[in-house]
Motif scaffolding. Sequence first.
Motif, mmCIF file in Angstrom:
data_model
loop_
_atom_site.group_PDB
_atom_site.id
_atom_site.type_symbol
_atom_site.label_atom_id
_atom_site.label_comp_id
_atom_site.label_asym_id
_atom_site.label_seq_id
_atom_site.Cartn_x
_atom_site.Cartn_y
_atom_site.Cartn_z
ATOM 1 N N ALA A 367 -12.021 -30.564 21.349
ATOM 2 C CA ALA A 367 -13.143 -29.827 21.948
ATOM 3 C C ALA A 367 -12.941 -28.323 21.841
ATOM 4 C CB ALA A 367 -13.300 -30.220 23.421
ATOM 5 N N PRO A 368 -13.960 -27.586 21.381
ATOM 6 C CA PRO A 368 -13.873 -26.121 21.384
ATOM 7 C C PRO A 368 -14.012 -25.583 22.797
ATOM 8 C CG PRO A 368 -16.059 -26.807 20.688
ATOM 9 C CD PRO A 368 -15.249 -28.067 20.862
ATOM 10 N N ARG A 369 -13.549 -24.372 23.011
ATOM 11 C CA ARG A 369 -13.669 -23.716 24.314
ATOM 12 C C ARG A 369 -14.349 -22.368 24.109
ATOM 13 N NH1 ARG A 369 -14.117 -23.933 28.227
ATOM 14 N NH2 ARG A 369 -12.499 -23.002 29.484
ATOM 15 N N PRO A 370 -15.667 -22.364 23.861
ATOM 16 C CA PRO A 370 -16.355 -21.101 23.562
ATOM 17 C C PRO A 370 -16.292 -20.085 24.689
ATOM 18 C CG PRO A 370 -17.924 -22.895 23.910
ATOM 19 C CD PRO A 370 -16.574 -23.512 23.820
ATOM 20 N N GLU A 371 -16.333 -20.546 25.950
ATOM 21 C CA GLU A 371 -16.300 -19.596 27.058
ATOM 22 C C GLU A 371 -14.934 -18.941 27.189
ATOM 23 O OE1 GLU A 371 -18.824 -18.439 29.029
ATOM 24 O OE2 GLU A 371 -19.992 -19.458 27.501
ATOM 25 N N LEU A 372 -13.867 -19.694 26.892
ATOM 26 C CA LEU A 372 -12.538 -19.089 26.907
ATOM 27 C C LEU A 372 -12.417 -18.059 25.788
ATOM 28 C CD1 LEU A 372 -9.649 -18.977 28.043
ATOM 29 C CD2 LEU A 372 -9.038 -20.795 26.432
ATOM 30 N N ALA A 373 -12.962 -18.376 24.615
ATOM 31 C CA ALA A 373 -12.945 -17.414 23.513
ATOM 32 C C ALA A 373 -13.740 -16.167 23.883
ATOM 33 C CB ALA A 373 -13.510 -18.059 22.253
ATOM 34 N N HIS A 374 -14.859 -16.344 24.569
ATOM 35 C CA HIS A 374 -15.660 -15.202 25.031
ATOM 36 C C HIS A 374 -14.848 -14.338 26.004
ATOM 37 C CE1 HIS A 374 -19.078 -12.997 26.773
ATOM 38 N NE2 HIS A 374 -18.592 -13.342 27.957
ATOM 39 N N ALA A 375 -14.214 -14.982 26.980
ATOM 40 C CA ALA A 375 -13.399 -14.237 27.943
ATOM 41 C C ALA A 375 -12.254 -13.508 27.248
ATOM 42 C CB ALA A 375 -12.864 -15.179 29.018
ATOM 43 N N GLN A 376 -11.677 -14.112 26.215
ATOM 44 C CA GLN A 376 -10.579 -13.466 25.490
ATOM 45 C C GLN A 376 -11.064 -12.226 24.756
ATOM 46 O OE1 GLN A 376 -6.994 -14.534 25.255
ATOM 47 N NE2 GLN A 376 -7.268 -12.339 24.894
ATOM 48 N N ARG A 377 -12.256 -12.294 24.154
ATOM 49 C CA ARG A 377 -12.793 -11.116 23.449
ATOM 50 C C ARG A 377 -13.063 -9.980 24.423
ATOM 51 N NH1 ARG A 377 -15.062 -15.251 20.104
ATOM 52 N NH2 ARG A 377 -16.857 -15.532 21.491
ATOM 53 N N ILE A 378 -13.587 -10.300 25.582
ATOM 54 C CA ILE A 378 -13.820 -9.248 26.584
ATOM 55 C C ILE A 378 -12.492 -8.703 27.087
ATOM 56 C CG2 ILE A 378 -14.754 -8.782 28.873
ATOM 57 C CD1 ILE A 378 -16.943 -10.760 28.293
ATOM 58 N N ALA A 379 -11.531 -9.568 27.301
ATOM 59 C CA ALA A 379 -10.210 -9.125 27.751
ATOM 60 C C ALA A 379 -9.583 -8.180 26.730
ATOM 61 C CB ALA A 379 -9.307 -10.328 28.001
ATOM 62 N N ASP A 380 -9.726 -8.467 25.443
ATOM 63 C CA ASP A 380 -9.195 -7.581 24.400
ATOM 64 C C ASP A 380 -9.854 -6.207 24.484
ATOM 65 O OD1 ASP A 380 -7.618 -9.654 23.515
ATOM 66 O OD2 ASP A 380 -8.970 -10.227 21.883
ATOM 67 N N ALA A 381 -11.183 -6.189 24.724
ATOM 68 C CA ALA A 381 -11.895 -4.915 24.831
ATOM 69 C C ALA A 381 -11.457 -4.147 26.074
ATOM 70 C CB ALA A 381 -13.397 -5.164 24.866
ATOM 71 N N VAL A 382 -11.248 -4.854 27.169
ATOM 72 C CA VAL A 382 -10.796 -4.205 28.406
ATOM 73 C C VAL A 382 -9.413 -3.596 28.203
ATOM 74 C CG1 VAL A 382 -10.055 -4.651 30.780
ATOM 75 C CG2 VAL A 382 -12.204 -5.632 29.944
ATOM 76 N N ARG A 383 -8.532 -4.350 27.578
ATOM 77 C CA ARG A 383 -7.176 -3.856 27.342
ATOM 78 C C ARG A 383 -7.190 -2.624 26.440
ATOM 79 N NH1 ARG A 383 -5.389 -8.791 26.841
ATOM 80 N NH2 ARG A 383 -5.686 -8.729 24.602
ATOM 81 N N ALA A 384 -8.072 -2.604 25.463
ATOM 82 C CA ALA A 384 -8.120 -1.484 24.523
ATOM 83 C C ALA A 384 -8.664 -0.215 25.158
ATOM 84 C CB ALA A 384 -8.974 -1.864 23.312
ATOM 85 N N ARG A 385 -9.442 -0.335 26.236
ATOM 86 C CA ARG A 385 -10.115 0.817 26.830
ATOM 87 C C ARG A 385 -9.535 1.238 28.174
ATOM 88 N NH1 ARG A 385 -13.618 -1.917 23.704
ATOM 89 N NH2 ARG A 385 -15.196 -0.734 22.516
#
Length: 500
Positions: A367-385
């Motif tokens: 099973a894919p976990r699209p919402e976890l992938a979404h949260a990870q992309r936002i987390a990467d952006a938060v960490r970068a900024r």
Amino acid sequence: MLAEPPPPALRYGPSGHRAAPATAGGSAPYWRRLLPVVALLVLITRIPSFRHPLWSPDEGYLAVQARMLADGGALYETVVDRKPPLLPWLYEAVLALFGDGSPYAMKVLAAVAHLLTAALLAAVARERWGDRAGRTAGVLHPLLSVGLNPEDTQAATFEVFILPFTAAAIWCAGRGRPGAAGLAVAGALLTKQTGGAVLVPVLWLLWHSAPGRAGLPRLAAGLALPVLAAALLTDPSGFLFWTVTGSAAYAAFTGSGLHMASRGLANSALLALACSPLLAPLVRARRTAPGGTARGGTADLWVWLAASAVAVVAGFHFFGHYFLQLVPPLVLLATAALRPLPREQAASALLTSVCVCALFVTWGILAPRPELAHAQRIADAVRARTAPTDRVLVWGIHPETYWLADRTPASRYLTAGLLTNYSGGRDGPRVGEKYAMAGAWPVLVAELRSRPPALVVDDSRGGPYAPGRLPTLRALLARQYRPLPATVDGAVLYVRSPGG
């Protein structure tokens, strides 16, 4: 001269239908053979849980709570949720021992919880109906426990840790130990409020025996003392508010009725599929059970199933993980239903259950976990900024973003749900500032004014809790923040305005 053997342990409930207790000499080999098999089944069925660090927002919420508690937060004061304290404390303890590996350590503990549940159910079945029934119950629990969406069964969340307490409560009550049964009910209740539903079959078991009725004060003491201790170890008024009196709006039957009904039907269908090889024997057993209060020795189990069903319905949210509470009574009822069948027919039902279980495990692995992938992309952006010491506010329903970004929340409210009553997809007329937990918005405003977040993430993505629909948050963003031109996976990032 040989001493007389001690009398058998006192049994409450449907005593006329219990198998003769096994001798002490035969008990150890029995468990040495059974427990490795059950442990292997639990391990296999829990393989998907280790695919992802976090399977659900509830896991993310608990992980972030653990960090806040470890940093000096106080439960029901600066760290809040509608849940009792036992699981947040467990997450905090595991974080102290294993650090950033704590989500995977919690998955191991979730597997242990399932193993304990299976062993206790096997013990109940063995005492009532003999060795074969004990083996059946021990095997059935891990097979049925994955019979829902993997997001609901593979996460180390509240319902998983309710299960061993509820099974222990029934086992203790059946063995004539009301004080221990009360402690087990308290453990379930302090894990999640609906865990207290097991008190109903426990009372049924005790009430149907004169010695059991005499033990009711010990049951009450065993139940009340841990709950009182938990309240005193936290903040008593906060404990009462967050676990009982403050959740009326969450439990109200309003908003998104069709959405919630469809969720309930879908999860009921999934659990029915998991139990499909056992449904015919269950129906047959229910129809042919002899009369009388014991209902063939399963009356308390039907009471347990009914009480658990009420717990599933409570709040009218029908999340899949709520349905896990039905699994232990279903396991014992199915075990009783398989007993009169010829050995070959019972074995066929169990083998079919293994095949159905394999489908659910495969689903969990693939099973894919699209919402976890979404949260990870936002987390990467938060960490970068942001810098590691910065506080951020993620306005949405994915608290795992804080964990993945390794940033401190700017508020004790980790999701928009506590501030808008947007509860797990409920988006009807009772979503907005005025439906928040009482006093929540003044606290949020004070938090954001005293320590303004370096970054605000609007992850509402057009949901009914979007800042544009919330005057207080909309005004705060307009005064102190400006949106960045580029969005991240649909989320809008706000940085502080010059002089804001």
